[in-house]
Design an enzyme around this catalytic site. Structure first.
Site, short mmCIF file in Angstrom:
data_model
loop_
_atom_site.label_atom_id
_atom_site.label_comp_id
_atom_site.label_asym_id
_atom_site.label_seq_id
_atom_site.Cartn_x
_atom_site.Cartn_y
_atom_site.Cartn_z
N THR A 197 0.85 -1.19 0.00
CA THR A 197 0.00 0.00 0.00
C THR A 197 0.89 1.25 0.00
OG1 THR A 197 -0.05 -0.31 2.39
CG2 THR A 197 -1.99 -1.02 1.15
N ALA A 198 0.28 2.39 -0.25
CA ALA A 198 1.02 3.65 -0.17
C ALA A 198 1.21 4.03 1.29
CB ALA A 198 0.26 4.74 -0.90
N GLU A 199 2.34 4.62 1.59
CA GLU A 199 2.67 4.94 2.98
C GLU A 199 1.72 5.97 3.59
OE1 GLU A 199 4.55 5.07 0.32
OE2 GLU A 199 5.88 6.81 0.24
N GLY A 229 8.23 3.28 -0.38
CA GLY A 229 8.53 2.86 -1.74
C GLY A 229 9.95 2.37 -1.95
N GLY A 274 1.10 8.60 -14.71
CA GLY A 274 0.53 9.94 -14.63
C GLY A 274 -0.22 10.36 -15.88
N CYS A 306 -5.34 10.50 -11.58
CA CYS A 306 -4.38 10.38 -12.68
C CYS A 306 -4.99 10.85 -13.99
CB CYS A 306 -3.88 8.96 -12.79
SG CYS A 306 -5.20 7.76 -12.77
N GLU A 403 1.94 17.08 -14.09
CA GLU A 403 0.79 16.59 -13.34
C GLU A 403 0.80 17.29 -11.98
OE1 GLU A 403 0.86 12.39 -12.12
OE2 GLU A 403 -1.17 12.25 -12.91
N ILE A 404 -0.12 18.23 -11.77
CA ILE A 404 -0.12 18.99 -10.50
C ILE A 404 -0.70 18.14 -9.38
CG2 ILE A 404 -0.97 21.07 -9.33
CD1 ILE A 404 -1.05 22.46 -12.06
#
Ligand code: NAD
Length: 505
Positions: A197-199, A229, A274, A306, A403-404
Protein backbone atom coordinates in the site's frame (compact mmCIF):
# COMPACT_ATOMS: atom_id res chain seq x y z
CA UNK A 1 -25.14 24.43 8.90
CA UNK A 2 -21.52 23.34 9.26
CA UNK A 3 -20.91 23.59 5.55
CA UNK A 4 -18.57 26.26 4.34
CA UNK A 5 -17.77 27.60 0.92
CA UNK A 6 -14.14 28.12 0.23
CA UNK A 7 -14.31 31.73 1.33
CA UNK A 8 -14.59 30.79 5.00
CA UNK A 9 -12.70 28.32 7.14
CA UNK A 10 -15.39 27.89 9.81
CA UNK A 11 -16.04 24.23 9.07
CA UNK A 12 -12.42 23.32 9.63
CA UNK A 13 -12.16 24.43 13.23
CA UNK A 14 -13.47 21.28 14.90
CA UNK A 15 -12.88 18.13 12.89
CA UNK A 16 -15.50 15.43 13.29
CA UNK A 17 -14.33 12.33 15.15
CA UNK A 18 -14.40 9.52 12.57
CA UNK A 19 -16.96 6.83 13.41
CA UNK A 20 -14.47 3.96 13.24
CA UNK A 21 -11.70 2.38 15.31
CA UNK A 22 -8.32 1.53 13.80
CA UNK A 23 -7.99 -2.19 14.49
CA UNK A 24 -5.45 -3.44 11.95
CA UNK A 25 -2.04 -1.83 11.75
CA UNK A 26 0.30 -4.81 11.33
CA UNK A 27 1.52 -6.49 8.19
CA UNK A 28 -0.63 -9.31 6.83
CA UNK A 29 1.59 -12.25 5.99
CA UNK A 30 0.39 -15.81 5.46
CA UNK A 31 -3.05 -14.97 6.87
CA UNK A 32 -1.72 -13.47 10.11
CA UNK A 33 -1.18 -9.94 11.30
CA UNK A 34 2.47 -9.65 12.30
CA UNK A 35 4.94 -6.95 13.32
CA UNK A 36 7.65 -5.88 10.92
CA UNK A 37 10.81 -7.97 11.32
CA UNK A 38 12.68 -4.79 12.28
CA UNK A 39 9.97 -3.89 14.82
CA UNK A 40 9.72 -0.49 13.15
CA UNK A 41 6.53 1.47 12.63
CA UNK A 42 5.62 4.62 10.72
CA UNK A 43 2.89 7.16 11.41
CA UNK A 44 -0.15 7.59 9.22
CA UNK A 45 -1.60 11.08 9.61
CA UNK A 46 -5.02 12.69 9.42
CA UNK A 47 -4.88 15.10 6.44
CA UNK A 48 -7.50 17.32 8.09
CA UNK A 49 -5.13 18.18 10.92
CA UNK A 50 -1.74 16.59 10.32
CA UNK A 51 -2.23 14.65 13.56
CA UNK A 52 -1.48 10.99 14.13
CA UNK A 53 -4.15 8.41 13.31
CA UNK A 54 -2.05 5.35 14.08
CA UNK A 55 1.44 3.89 13.97
CA UNK A 56 1.62 1.18 11.35
CA UNK A 57 4.13 -1.68 11.01
CA UNK A 58 6.82 -0.62 8.53
CA UNK A 59 7.66 -3.48 6.21
CA UNK A 60 10.96 -3.59 4.35
CA UNK A 61 13.11 -6.11 2.50
CA UNK A 62 12.89 -8.84 5.11
CA UNK A 63 9.10 -8.56 5.36
CA UNK A 64 8.73 -8.54 1.59
CA UNK A 65 10.82 -11.71 1.52
CA UNK A 66 8.53 -13.31 4.12
CA UNK A 67 5.40 -12.21 2.25
CA UNK A 68 6.69 -13.42 -1.11
CA UNK A 69 7.68 -16.76 0.43
CA UNK A 70 4.14 -17.14 1.76
CA UNK A 71 2.62 -16.20 -1.60
CA UNK A 72 5.03 -18.53 -3.42
CA UNK A 73 4.10 -21.46 -1.18
CA UNK A 74 0.39 -20.68 -1.50
CA UNK A 75 0.78 -20.71 -5.27
CA UNK A 76 3.09 -23.71 -5.62
CA UNK A 77 1.50 -25.94 -3.01
CA UNK A 78 -1.69 -24.36 -1.71
CA UNK A 79 -5.31 -24.86 -2.66
CA UNK A 80 -5.93 -21.51 -4.38
CA UNK A 81 -4.81 -22.25 -7.95
CA UNK A 82 -5.95 -25.86 -7.56
CA UNK A 83 -9.51 -25.38 -6.36
CA UNK A 84 -12.25 -25.11 -8.95
CA UNK A 85 -12.69 -21.71 -10.47
CA UNK A 86 -16.25 -21.78 -9.16
CA UNK A 87 -14.96 -22.13 -5.58
CA UNK A 88 -12.62 -19.19 -6.12
CA UNK A 89 -15.46 -17.20 -7.53
CA UNK A 90 -17.61 -17.90 -4.48
CA UNK A 91 -14.90 -16.63 -2.12
CA UNK A 92 -14.65 -13.40 -4.13
CA UNK A 93 -18.44 -13.04 -3.93
CA UNK A 94 -18.50 -13.69 -0.19
CA UNK A 95 -15.79 -11.06 0.21
CA UNK A 96 -17.85 -8.53 -1.75
CA UNK A 97 -20.83 -9.26 0.51
CA UNK A 98 -18.73 -8.71 3.64
CA UNK A 99 -17.41 -5.40 2.31
CA UNK A 100 -20.99 -4.35 1.62
CA UNK A 101 -21.96 -5.29 5.17
CA UNK A 102 -19.11 -3.25 6.66
CA UNK A 103 -19.27 -0.45 4.10
CA UNK A 104 -19.76 2.33 6.68
CA UNK A 105 -16.63 1.52 8.69
CA UNK A 106 -14.59 0.95 5.55
CA UNK A 107 -15.67 4.27 4.07
CA UNK A 108 -14.88 6.08 7.32
CA UNK A 109 -11.40 4.56 7.46
CA UNK A 110 -10.70 5.52 3.85
CA UNK A 111 -11.87 9.09 4.41
CA UNK A 112 -9.88 9.48 7.60
CA UNK A 113 -6.64 8.26 6.07
CA UNK A 114 -7.02 9.98 2.69
CA UNK A 115 -9.15 13.11 3.28
CA UNK A 116 -11.67 12.49 0.48
CA UNK A 117 -15.29 13.51 1.05
CA UNK A 118 -17.27 10.76 2.77
CA UNK A 119 -20.30 11.26 0.56
CA UNK A 120 -18.22 10.80 -2.60
CA UNK A 121 -16.46 7.71 -1.29
CA UNK A 122 -19.77 6.19 -0.20
CA UNK A 123 -21.44 7.01 -3.52
CA UNK A 124 -18.64 6.15 -5.95
CA UNK A 125 -15.73 4.21 -4.59
CA UNK A 126 -17.11 1.66 -2.22
CA UNK A 127 -19.87 0.53 -4.62
CA UNK A 128 -17.33 0.31 -7.47
CA UNK A 129 -14.96 -1.66 -5.24
CA UNK A 130 -17.72 -4.18 -4.50
CA UNK A 131 -18.78 -4.23 -8.15
CA UNK A 132 -15.20 -4.94 -9.27
CA UNK A 133 -14.95 -8.03 -7.09
CA UNK A 134 -18.34 -9.31 -8.24
CA UNK A 135 -17.35 -8.64 -11.85
CA UNK A 136 -14.10 -10.62 -11.54
CA UNK A 137 -15.86 -13.34 -9.54
CA UNK A 138 -17.99 -13.70 -12.66
CA UNK A 139 -14.89 -14.10 -14.82
CA UNK A 140 -13.16 -16.70 -12.62
CA UNK A 141 -14.99 -19.67 -14.15
CA UNK A 142 -15.08 -18.27 -17.68
CA UNK A 143 -11.36 -18.24 -18.33
CA UNK A 144 -10.47 -20.71 -21.04
CA UNK A 145 -8.16 -21.17 -23.97
CA UNK A 146 -8.74 -22.00 -27.60
CA UNK A 147 -8.67 -24.98 -29.87
CA UNK A 148 -6.63 -24.06 -32.92
CA UNK A 149 -6.66 -25.49 -36.43
CA UNK A 150 -2.96 -25.67 -37.30
CA UNK A 151 -1.37 -27.14 -40.41
CA UNK A 152 -0.49 -30.81 -40.07
CA UNK A 153 -1.76 -33.73 -38.02
CA UNK A 154 -1.81 -32.01 -34.64
CA UNK A 155 -4.38 -31.18 -32.06
CA UNK A 156 -3.53 -27.69 -30.81
CA UNK A 157 -4.98 -26.00 -27.76
CA UNK A 158 -4.04 -23.12 -25.50
CA UNK A 159 -4.24 -23.28 -21.72
CA UNK A 160 -4.67 -20.01 -19.85
CA UNK A 161 -2.81 -20.41 -16.60
CA UNK A 162 -2.24 -18.05 -13.67
CA UNK A 163 1.22 -16.46 -13.79
CA UNK A 164 2.16 -17.09 -10.17
CA UNK A 165 3.01 -14.50 -7.52
CA UNK A 166 1.84 -11.00 -8.39
CA UNK A 167 3.61 -8.04 -6.74
CA UNK A 168 1.32 -5.03 -6.65
CA UNK A 169 2.21 -1.47 -5.63
CA UNK A 170 -0.60 1.03 -5.22
CA UNK A 171 -0.87 4.81 -4.64
CA UNK A 172 -2.77 6.82 -2.06
CA UNK A 173 -5.32 8.69 -4.18
CA UNK A 174 -7.82 5.80 -4.40
CA UNK A 175 -6.44 3.23 -1.97
CA UNK A 176 -9.40 0.87 -2.10
CA UNK A 177 -10.18 1.21 -5.79
CA UNK A 178 -6.57 0.52 -6.68
CA UNK A 179 -6.69 -2.53 -4.42
CA UNK A 180 -9.74 -3.81 -6.31
CA UNK A 181 -8.37 -3.12 -9.80
CA UNK A 182 -5.29 -5.16 -8.96
CA UNK A 183 -6.37 -7.84 -6.50
CA UNK A 184 -9.68 -8.65 -8.25
CA UNK A 185 -8.30 -9.91 -11.58
CA UNK A 186 -5.14 -11.40 -10.04
CA UNK A 187 -7.10 -13.62 -7.66
CA UNK A 188 -9.85 -14.45 -10.15
CA UNK A 189 -7.17 -15.92 -12.42
CA UNK A 190 -5.73 -18.02 -9.59
CA UNK A 191 -2.57 -16.02 -8.79
CA UNK A 192 -1.37 -15.17 -5.31
CA UNK A 193 -0.53 -11.61 -4.29
CA UNK A 194 1.81 -9.45 -2.27
CA UNK A 195 0.46 -5.92 -2.23
CA UNK A 196 2.29 -2.84 -1.00
CA UNK A 197 0.00 0.00 0.00
CA UNK A 198 1.02 3.65 -0.17
CA UNK A 199 2.67 4.94 2.98
CA UNK A 200 0.09 7.75 3.22
CA UNK A 201 -2.91 5.40 3.24
CA UNK A 202 -2.20 1.95 4.66
CA UNK A 203 -5.37 1.38 6.72
CA UNK A 204 -8.28 0.40 4.49
CA UNK A 205 -6.43 -2.40 2.67
CA UNK A 206 -5.62 -4.07 6.00
CA UNK A 207 -9.24 -3.90 7.08
CA UNK A 208 -10.65 -5.39 3.89
CA UNK A 209 -7.95 -8.06 3.76
CA UNK A 210 -9.12 -9.25 7.15
CA UNK A 211 -12.59 -9.64 5.63
CA UNK A 212 -11.11 -11.58 2.72
CA UNK A 213 -9.86 -14.20 5.15
CA UNK A 214 -13.26 -14.30 6.83
CA UNK A 215 -14.66 -15.02 3.37
CA UNK A 216 -12.53 -18.14 3.16
CA UNK A 217 -9.38 -16.98 1.39
CA UNK A 218 -6.59 -19.46 2.19
CA UNK A 219 -3.54 -18.08 4.05
CA UNK A 220 -0.72 -16.75 1.91
CA UNK A 221 -2.94 -15.94 -1.09
CA UNK A 222 -3.15 -12.24 -0.27
CA UNK A 223 -0.35 -10.62 1.72
CA UNK A 224 -0.24 -6.91 2.59
CA UNK A 225 3.02 -5.11 3.30
CA UNK A 226 2.69 -1.51 4.46
CA UNK A 227 5.84 0.57 4.06
CA UNK A 228 7.83 2.99 1.98
CA UNK A 229 8.53 2.86 -1.74
CA UNK A 230 12.33 2.79 -1.94
CA UNK A 231 12.49 0.00 0.69
CA UNK A 232 9.40 -2.24 0.59
CA UNK A 233 8.24 -1.22 -2.90
CA UNK A 234 11.64 -1.66 -4.52
CA UNK A 235 12.15 -5.02 -2.75
CA UNK A 236 8.92 -6.25 -4.31
CA UNK A 237 9.67 -4.89 -7.78
CA UNK A 238 13.04 -6.61 -7.96
CA UNK A 239 12.16 -9.83 -6.15
CA UNK A 240 13.24 -12.93 -8.09
CA UNK A 241 10.24 -14.93 -6.89
CA UNK A 242 7.68 -12.38 -8.02
CA UNK A 243 6.39 -13.33 -11.47
CA UNK A 244 4.29 -10.31 -12.31
CA UNK A 245 4.45 -6.65 -11.29
CA UNK A 246 1.58 -4.22 -11.34
CA UNK A 247 2.21 -0.61 -10.37
CA UNK A 248 0.11 2.54 -10.19
CA UNK A 249 1.67 5.88 -9.35
CA UNK A 250 3.88 8.55 -10.84
CA UNK A 251 5.65 8.16 -14.18
CA UNK A 252 8.95 8.81 -12.44
CA UNK A 253 8.50 5.90 -10.04
CA UNK A 254 7.04 3.79 -12.87
CA UNK A 255 10.37 4.07 -14.68
CA UNK A 256 12.22 2.98 -11.54
CA UNK A 257 10.08 -0.10 -10.92
CA UNK A 258 10.14 -1.12 -14.57
CA UNK A 259 13.94 -0.94 -14.41
CA UNK A 260 13.96 -3.07 -11.26
CA UNK A 261 11.66 -5.62 -12.90
CA UNK A 262 13.92 -5.78 -15.94
CA UNK A 263 17.14 -6.03 -13.97
CA UNK A 264 15.89 -8.81 -11.71
CA UNK A 265 13.95 -11.60 -13.42
CA UNK A 266 12.39 -9.67 -16.29
CA UNK A 267 8.95 -10.06 -14.76
CA UNK A 268 6.19 -8.61 -16.88
CA UNK A 269 4.84 -5.29 -15.69
CA UNK A 270 1.59 -3.41 -15.94
CA UNK A 271 2.04 0.30 -15.27
CA UNK A 272 -0.69 2.87 -14.72
CA UNK A 273 1.07 6.22 -14.49
CA UNK A 274 0.53 9.94 -14.63
CA UNK A 275 -1.55 12.05 -16.96
CA UNK A 276 -2.27 15.56 -18.18
CA UNK A 277 -5.58 14.90 -19.83
CA UNK A 278 -7.13 17.42 -22.22
CA UNK A 279 -10.77 18.35 -21.74
CA UNK A 280 -11.87 19.84 -25.06
CA UNK A 281 -14.89 22.15 -25.22
CA UNK A 282 -15.88 22.74 -28.85
CA UNK A 283 -17.81 25.79 -30.05
CA UNK A 284 -21.05 23.83 -30.35
CA UNK A 285 -20.85 22.28 -26.87
CA UNK A 286 -23.54 22.73 -24.28
CA UNK A 287 -21.53 25.20 -22.22
CA UNK A 288 -23.35 24.79 -18.91
CA UNK A 289 -22.92 21.03 -18.99
CA UNK A 290 -19.30 21.36 -20.09
CA UNK A 291 -18.53 23.80 -17.25
CA UNK A 292 -19.96 21.43 -14.65
CA UNK A 293 -18.20 18.39 -16.07
CA UNK A 294 -14.90 20.22 -16.56
CA UNK A 295 -15.14 21.32 -12.94
CA UNK A 296 -15.75 17.76 -11.75
CA UNK A 297 -13.11 16.38 -14.14
CA UNK A 298 -10.47 18.50 -12.47
CA UNK A 299 -11.57 19.01 -8.87
CA UNK A 300 -12.89 15.52 -8.09
CA UNK A 301 -10.90 13.87 -5.30
CA UNK A 302 -9.12 17.20 -4.59
CA UNK A 303 -7.64 17.03 -8.08
CA UNK A 304 -5.75 13.87 -7.12
CA UNK A 305 -6.79 11.77 -10.12
CA UNK A 306 -4.38 10.38 -12.68
CA UNK A 307 -6.97 11.08 -15.39
CA UNK A 308 -7.92 14.57 -14.13
CA UNK A 309 -9.00 16.85 -16.98
CA UNK A 310 -6.15 19.18 -16.20
CA UNK A 311 -5.89 21.02 -19.53
CA UNK A 312 -9.26 22.60 -20.20
CA UNK A 313 -9.14 23.62 -23.89
CA UNK A 314 -12.05 25.92 -24.75
CA UNK A 315 -12.96 27.16 -28.23
CA UNK A 316 -12.48 30.91 -28.57
CA UNK A 317 -16.16 31.51 -29.40
CA UNK A 318 -17.34 30.17 -26.04
CA UNK A 319 -14.19 30.93 -24.04
CA UNK A 320 -15.40 34.06 -22.20
CA UNK A 321 -18.73 32.54 -21.22
CA UNK A 322 -17.04 29.31 -20.16
CA UNK A 323 -14.40 31.10 -18.09
CA UNK A 324 -16.93 33.21 -16.21
CA UNK A 325 -19.05 30.18 -15.38
CA UNK A 326 -16.05 28.00 -14.48
CA UNK A 327 -14.85 30.66 -12.08
CA UNK A 328 -18.30 31.00 -10.48
CA UNK A 329 -18.51 27.24 -10.08
CA UNK A 330 -15.09 27.05 -8.41
CA UNK A 331 -16.10 29.84 -6.02
CA UNK A 332 -19.18 27.83 -5.06
CA UNK A 333 -17.18 24.71 -4.34
CA UNK A 334 -17.84 23.50 -0.82
CA UNK A 335 -14.54 22.86 0.94
CA UNK A 336 -14.37 21.49 4.45
CA UNK A 337 -14.11 18.53 6.76
CA UNK A 338 -14.68 15.53 4.50
CA UNK A 339 -16.89 13.88 7.10
CA UNK A 340 -19.40 16.75 6.91
CA UNK A 341 -22.47 16.56 4.71
CA UNK A 342 -22.42 18.49 1.46
CA UNK A 343 -18.63 18.88 1.42
CA UNK A 344 -17.22 18.54 -2.10
CA UNK A 345 -13.55 18.97 -1.34
CA UNK A 346 -11.44 17.84 1.59
CA UNK A 347 -7.73 18.26 2.29
CA UNK A 348 -4.89 17.05 0.07
CA UNK A 349 -3.41 13.79 1.25
CA UNK A 350 -0.28 15.12 2.96
CA UNK A 351 2.03 18.08 3.46
CA UNK A 352 4.26 17.03 0.57
CA UNK A 353 1.42 17.16 -1.95
CA UNK A 354 0.10 20.35 -0.37
CA UNK A 355 3.48 22.11 -0.73
CA UNK A 356 3.93 20.82 -4.28
CA UNK A 357 0.54 22.18 -5.36
CA UNK A 358 1.16 25.63 -3.86
CA UNK A 359 4.51 25.70 -5.66
CA UNK A 360 2.82 24.96 -8.98
CA UNK A 361 0.31 27.72 -8.31
CA UNK A 362 3.16 30.17 -7.71
CA UNK A 363 4.80 29.05 -10.95
CA UNK A 364 1.54 29.68 -12.84
CA UNK A 365 1.45 33.26 -11.56
CA UNK A 366 5.15 33.81 -12.27
CA UNK A 367 4.76 32.46 -15.81
CA UNK A 368 2.02 34.96 -16.55
CA UNK A 369 -1.19 32.92 -16.36
CA UNK A 370 -4.14 34.84 -14.90
CA UNK A 371 -5.16 33.66 -11.45
CA UNK A 372 -8.95 33.96 -11.61
CA UNK A 373 -9.73 32.60 -8.18
CA UNK A 374 -8.15 30.67 -5.31
CA UNK A 375 -4.42 30.17 -5.17
CA UNK A 376 -3.99 29.99 -1.40
CA UNK A 377 -4.15 27.50 1.41
CA UNK A 378 -7.67 27.11 2.78
CA UNK A 379 -8.01 27.59 6.54
CA UNK A 380 -5.08 27.38 8.90
CA UNK A 381 -5.06 23.71 9.78
CA UNK A 382 -4.44 20.56 7.72
CA UNK A 383 -3.72 20.38 4.01
CA UNK A 384 -6.62 22.21 2.40
CA UNK A 385 -6.08 24.17 -0.83
CA UNK A 386 -8.53 26.69 -2.27
CA UNK A 387 -10.16 25.66 -5.55
CA UNK A 388 -7.99 27.48 -8.05
CA UNK A 389 -8.68 28.57 -11.62
CA UNK A 390 -6.10 29.92 -14.06
CA UNK A 391 -6.99 31.45 -17.43
CA UNK A 392 -4.67 32.56 -20.25
CA UNK A 393 -2.66 29.42 -19.75
CA UNK A 394 -0.11 28.63 -22.46
CA UNK A 395 0.99 25.12 -23.41
CA UNK A 396 4.60 25.71 -22.46
CA UNK A 397 3.84 26.71 -18.85
CA UNK A 398 4.67 24.20 -16.14
CA UNK A 399 1.03 24.17 -14.98
CA UNK A 400 0.01 22.99 -18.47
CA UNK A 401 2.72 20.35 -18.74
CA UNK A 402 3.18 18.71 -15.33
CA UNK A 403 0.79 16.59 -13.34
CA UNK A 404 -0.12 18.99 -10.50
CA UNK A 405 -2.39 16.49 -8.73
CA UNK A 406 -4.32 19.23 -6.99
CA UNK A 407 -7.39 21.49 -7.28
CA UNK A 408 -5.93 23.73 -9.97
CA UNK A 409 -7.85 24.19 -13.21
CA UNK A 410 -5.91 25.53 -16.21
CA UNK A 411 -8.05 27.01 -18.98
CA UNK A 412 -6.55 27.38 -22.45
CA UNK A 413 -8.05 28.86 -25.61
CA UNK A 414 -8.14 27.20 -29.06
CA UNK A 415 -9.44 28.06 -32.50
CA UNK A 416 -9.26 25.04 -34.82
CA UNK A 417 -9.90 21.35 -34.30
CA UNK A 418 -6.59 20.39 -35.94
CA UNK A 419 -4.82 22.80 -33.64
CA UNK A 420 -6.41 21.38 -30.48
CA UNK A 421 -5.59 17.83 -31.62
CA UNK A 422 -1.97 18.76 -32.12
CA UNK A 423 -1.77 20.61 -28.79
CA UNK A 424 -3.56 17.85 -26.88
CA UNK A 425 -1.20 15.23 -28.22
CA UNK A 426 1.91 17.32 -27.58
CA UNK A 427 2.31 15.80 -24.12
CA UNK A 428 4.43 13.01 -22.75
CA UNK A 429 1.21 11.58 -21.29
CA UNK A 430 -1.74 9.87 -22.96
CA UNK A 431 -4.09 8.65 -20.28
CA UNK A 432 -7.50 10.15 -21.02
CA UNK A 433 -9.32 12.92 -22.87
CA UNK A 434 -12.74 14.56 -22.73
CA UNK A 435 -14.53 15.86 -25.81
CA UNK A 436 -17.54 18.19 -25.64
CA UNK A 437 -19.42 18.68 -28.88
CA UNK A 438 -22.89 18.04 -30.33
CA UNK A 439 -21.36 17.26 -33.72
CA UNK A 440 -20.87 13.57 -34.42
CA UNK A 441 -18.21 14.17 -37.05
CA UNK A 442 -16.15 16.35 -34.72
CA UNK A 443 -16.49 13.74 -31.98
CA UNK A 444 -15.39 10.95 -34.31
CA UNK A 445 -12.48 12.93 -35.61
CA UNK A 446 -11.21 13.80 -32.15
CA UNK A 447 -11.77 10.27 -30.86
CA UNK A 448 -9.55 8.78 -33.50
CA UNK A 449 -6.88 11.48 -33.45
CA UNK A 450 -6.35 11.78 -29.70
CA UNK A 451 -3.55 9.64 -28.29
CA UNK A 452 -5.25 8.57 -25.08
CA UNK A 453 -6.27 5.30 -23.47
CA UNK A 454 -9.78 6.61 -22.77
CA UNK A 455 -11.83 9.21 -24.64
CA UNK A 456 -14.98 10.37 -22.89
CA UNK A 457 -17.48 12.11 -25.16
CA UNK A 458 -19.90 14.50 -23.47
CA UNK A 459 -19.06 12.82 -20.17
CA UNK A 460 -15.98 12.34 -18.00
CA UNK A 461 -14.73 9.99 -15.29
CA UNK A 462 -17.14 7.23 -16.20
CA UNK A 463 -15.69 4.24 -14.41
CA UNK A 464 -17.18 0.83 -14.62
CA UNK A 465 -15.82 -2.61 -13.80
CA UNK A 466 -16.08 -3.65 -17.45
CA UNK A 467 -14.42 -0.62 -19.08
CA UNK A 468 -10.65 -0.96 -19.60
CA UNK A 469 -8.38 1.80 -18.32
CA UNK A 470 -4.75 2.55 -19.08
CA UNK A 471 -2.45 4.84 -20.95
CA UNK A 472 -0.68 5.62 -24.19
CA UNK A 473 2.88 6.94 -24.13
CA UNK A 474 4.32 7.67 -20.68
CA UNK A 475 0.97 7.10 -18.99
CA UNK A 476 1.69 3.41 -18.82
CA UNK A 477 1.69 -0.13 -20.12
CA UNK A 478 -1.31 -2.44 -20.34
CA UNK A 479 -4.92 -2.07 -19.26
CA UNK A 480 -6.74 -2.60 -16.01
CA UNK A 481 -10.42 -3.49 -15.45
CA UNK A 482 -12.67 -5.31 -17.84
CA UNK A 483 -11.66 -8.41 -19.71
CA UNK A 484 -8.34 -6.80 -20.69
CA UNK A 485 -6.98 -7.04 -17.16
CA UNK A 486 -7.23 -10.83 -17.22
CA UNK A 487 -4.54 -11.00 -19.89
CA UNK A 488 -2.13 -9.33 -17.51
CA UNK A 489 -2.55 -12.12 -14.97
CA UNK A 490 -2.52 -15.14 -17.28
CA UNK A 491 0.12 -17.11 -19.09
CA UNK A 492 -0.78 -18.75 -22.37
CA UNK A 493 0.52 -22.25 -22.87
CA UNK A 494 0.25 -23.76 -26.35
CA UNK A 495 -0.23 -27.53 -26.20
CA UNK A 496 0.43 -29.42 -29.42
CA UNK A 497 -0.42 -33.11 -29.57
CA UNK A 498 0.56 -35.26 -32.52
CA UNK A 499 -2.36 -37.17 -33.92
CA UNK A 500 -1.42 -40.67 -35.02
CA UNK A 501 -4.61 -41.36 -36.93
CA UNK A 502 -6.31 -38.11 -37.67
CA UNK A 503 -9.81 -38.86 -38.83
CA UNK A 504 -9.58 -36.58 -41.81
CA UNK A 505 -6.32 -37.97 -43.27
P1 NAD B 1 4.77 7.47 -6.24
O1 NAD B 1 4.61 7.03 -7.62
O2 NAD B 1 6.16 7.69 -5.76
O3 NAD B 1 4.10 6.39 -5.25
C1 NAD B 1 3.19 5.39 -5.65
C2 NAD B 1 3.55 4.09 -4.99
O4 NAD B 1 4.87 3.71 -5.37
C3 NAD B 1 3.56 4.15 -3.46
O5 NAD B 1 3.10 2.93 -2.94
C4 NAD B 1 5.04 4.31 -3.15
O6 NAD B 1 5.39 3.87 -1.87
C5 NAD B 1 5.66 3.46 -4.22
N1 NAD B 1 7.05 3.78 -4.53
C6 NAD B 1 7.68 4.98 -4.44
N2 NAD B 1 8.98 4.87 -4.77
C7 NAD B 1 9.19 3.58 -5.09
C8 NAD B 1 10.33 2.84 -5.51
N3 NAD B 1 11.53 3.40 -5.65
N4 NAD B 1 10.19 1.52 -5.74
C9 NAD B 1 8.99 0.93 -5.61
N5 NAD B 1 7.88 1.57 -5.20
C10 NAD B 1 7.97 2.88 -4.95
O7 NAD B 1 3.89 8.74 -6.01
P2 NAD B 1 3.94 9.82 -4.82
O8 NAD B 1 5.34 10.15 -4.43
O9 NAD B 1 3.03 9.33 -3.75
O10 NAD B 1 3.27 11.05 -5.54
C11 NAD B 1 4.06 11.83 -6.41
C12 NAD B 1 3.26 12.23 -7.62
O11 NAD B 1 2.89 11.08 -8.35
C13 NAD B 1 1.95 12.91 -7.36
O12 NAD B 1 2.10 14.25 -7.10
C14 NAD B 1 1.20 12.65 -8.61
O13 NAD B 1 1.56 13.58 -9.59
C15 NAD B 1 1.68 11.29 -9.02
N6 NAD B 1 0.73 10.22 -8.64
C16 NAD B 1 0.03 9.62 -9.63
C17 NAD B 1 -0.87 8.63 -9.31
C18 NAD B 1 -1.67 7.96 -10.37
O14 NAD B 1 -2.70 7.35 -10.07
N7 NAD B 1 -1.26 7.99 -11.62
C19 NAD B 1 -1.07 8.25 -7.99
C20 NAD B 1 -0.30 8.85 -7.00
C21 NAD B 1 0.60 9.84 -7.34
Amino acid sequence: TCITRFSTAAALEEPITPPVKVEYTKLLINGEFVDAASGKTFPTLDPRTGQLIADVAEGDLEDVNRAVAAARKAFDEGPWPRMTAYERSRILLRFADLVEKHADEITALEVWDNGKPYEQAARDEIPLFIRLFRYYAGWADKIHGLTIQADGPHHVQTLHEPIGVAGQIIPWNFPLLMFSWKVGPALACGNTVVLKTAEQTPLSALYVSKLFHEAGLPPGVLNIVSGYGPSAGAALACHMEVDKLSFTGSTETGKIVLGLAAKSNLKSATLELGGKSPFIVCEDANVDEAVELAHAALFYNQGQCCCAGSRTYVHERVYDEFLEKAKTRALQRVVGDPFKKGVEQGPQVDSEQFDKILKYIRSGVENGATLETGGERFGSNGYYVQPTVFSNVQDNMLIAKDEIFGPVQSILKFKEIDEVIQRSNASQFGLAAGVFTQNLDTANRLTRALKAGTVWINCFDVFDAAIPFGGYKMSGHGREKGVYSLNAYLQVKAVVTRLKNPAWL
